[in-house]
Design an enzyme around this catalytic site. Structure first.
Site, PDB file in Angstrom:
ATOM      1  NE  ARG A  52      -3.722   2.169   2.523  1.00  0.00           N
ATOM      2  CZ  ARG A  52      -4.537   2.410   3.541  1.00  0.00           C
ATOM      3  NH1 ARG A  52      -4.499   1.637   4.600  1.00  0.00           N
ATOM      4  NH2 ARG A  52      -5.395   3.398   3.494  1.00  0.00           N
ATOM      5  N   GLY A  71      -5.338   7.679  22.311  1.00  0.00           N
ATOM      6  CA  GLY A  71      -4.140   6.869  22.159  1.00  0.00           C
ATOM      7  C   GLY A  71      -4.351   5.783  21.119  1.00  0.00           C
ATOM      8  CD  GLN A  74      -6.974  -3.762  18.520  1.00  0.00           C
ATOM      9  OE1 GLN A  74      -6.014  -4.387  18.963  1.00  0.00           O
ATOM     10  NE2 GLN A  74      -8.213  -4.163  18.694  1.00  0.00           N
ATOM     11  CD  GLU A  94       3.572   2.785   5.993  1.00  0.00           C
ATOM     12  OE1 GLU A  94       3.916   3.815   5.379  1.00  0.00           O
ATOM     13  OE2 GLU A  94       3.749   1.630   5.553  1.00  0.00           O
ATOM     14  CD  GLU A 127      -2.359  -3.500   8.198  1.00  0.00           C
ATOM     15  OE1 GLU A 127      -2.522  -2.764   9.186  1.00  0.00           O
ATOM     16  OE2 GLU A 127      -1.334  -3.482   7.508  1.00  0.00           O
ATOM     17  CG  ASN A 128      -2.823  -3.323   2.243  1.00  0.00           C
ATOM     18  OD1 ASN A 128      -2.906  -2.494   3.133  1.00  0.00           O
ATOM     19  ND2 ASN A 128      -1.735  -3.472   1.517  1.00  0.00           N
ATOM     20  NE  ARG A 131      -7.208   0.213   2.786  1.00  0.00           N
ATOM     21  CZ  ARG A 131      -6.906   0.549   1.531  1.00  0.00           C
ATOM     22  NH1 ARG A 131      -6.002  -0.132   0.859  1.00  0.00           N
ATOM     23  NH2 ARG A 131      -7.514   1.549   0.952  1.00  0.00           N
ATOM     24  CB  ALA A 132     -14.066  -0.857   6.131  1.00  0.00           C
TER      25      ALA A 132
END
Length: 295
Positions: A52, A71, A74, A94, A127-128, A131-132
């Site tokens: 990404r 803060g 996760q 990231e 992880e990408n 993404r919603a």
């Protein structure tokens, strides 16, 4: 220096193990995991092979505002940076690292993992995919990369990612569409349902443009596909029919001769048409009348 990847770790079990880490990244229903440690934000660096490359500035600012107030809930997943034991390299998270810098945090929570280069890339792709706001083409490309690069099957992906096999298969079929149609999907101009109706059609790009211009439903696009290429000659309501080069040349020649704007409306396949002459003053109209009467 690139580390050599580990030997096969049993794809199904290995993928599930990676997912157990990534699943906590963006899950609102999962209790936040306690970090392994807090590290200075300047000792964390992004993964140079992160697939990404773009981060929307508006959503990043929203995340930074949340991080500033609450803060980082996760922890980021990191590994020890290759060749530099004093640094940590981001495996997943990231966006949170960037938001932490905007919010001017001094330390961030991390989960330290011993991933090799191959596993780092694999986790980043997973992880990408989660993404919603991911568009269908990027999601499909992620599945394709996991299958081609790491040998995962659609069944393994479906089980590990909590998706149906048909969902993954249907999305991956979108990658067979022309580049133009794929860009409509990326921009949101076309939905995945519209695009699926165009798969395998040699007029997919033309039909996609028509669907967008006329704001057609998925069912309407399916009907267009069934009716076939005859629709290619049917004008779209409200869309002007472009003039051919001969008509434009005649308009220009008459306009130059008369000194007035000349417009010709001539439909292909018909003998008759309409010519309009625009005049700017009554004197121009008198000149035109004299020219037409031969005086």
């Amino acid at each position: 220096m690139t580390r050599s990847p580990k030997k096969s770790r049993g794809l199904g079990r290995g993928l599930s193990a990676l997912m157990s880490d990534v699943a906590v990244e963006d899950s609102s229903n999962t209790k936040p995991r306690r970090p392994d440690m807090m590290v200075p934000v300047e000792q964390v660096r992004p993964n140079p092979d992160q697939p990404r490359r773009t981060f929307a500035e508006d959503t990043l600012q929203e995340l930074a505002a949340s991080v500033s107030e609450k803060g980082i809930i996760q922890p980021l997943i990191v590994r020890q940076a290759p060749g530099n034991p004093d640094m940590f390299e981001i495996v997943a998270g990231e966006r949170r690292w960037r938001a932490a810098q905007i919010a001017q945090l001094h330390e961030i929570p991390v989960l330290l993992r011993e991933y090799n280069d191959t596993e780092v890339l694999e986790v980043a792709i997973i992880e990408n995919i989660q993404r919603a706001d991911l568009n269908p083409i990027d999601e499909a490309a992620g599945y394709r990369l996991l299958m081609d690069r790491f040998g995962h099957t659609q069944e393994q992906l479906a089980m590990a990612l909590g998706k149906s096999r048909s969902h993954i298969a249907n999305l991956m079929r979108l990658l067979g569409l022309p580049e133009e149609v794929q860009q409509y999907l990326v921009s949101g101009a076309l939905s995945a349902g519209h695009a699926r109706a165009l798969i395998g059609n040699d007029r997919a790009a033309t039909l996609a443009r028509e669907a967008i211009q006329r704001k057609l439903s998925v069912r309407d696009v399916e009907k267009l596909v069934k009716k076939g290429p005859a629709l290619k000659r049917r004008p779209i309501p409200g869309t002007p029919v472009p003039k051919n080069a001969d008509t434009i040349q005649i308009e220009n020649e008459l306009s130059a001769t008369l000194g007035m704007k000349v417009t010709i409306d001539h439909k292909d396949g018909e003998d008759g048409g309409k010519m309009t002459i625009g005049y700017r003053s009554l004197d121009q109209l008198d000149d035109l009348l004299r020219a037409l009467s031969g005086n």
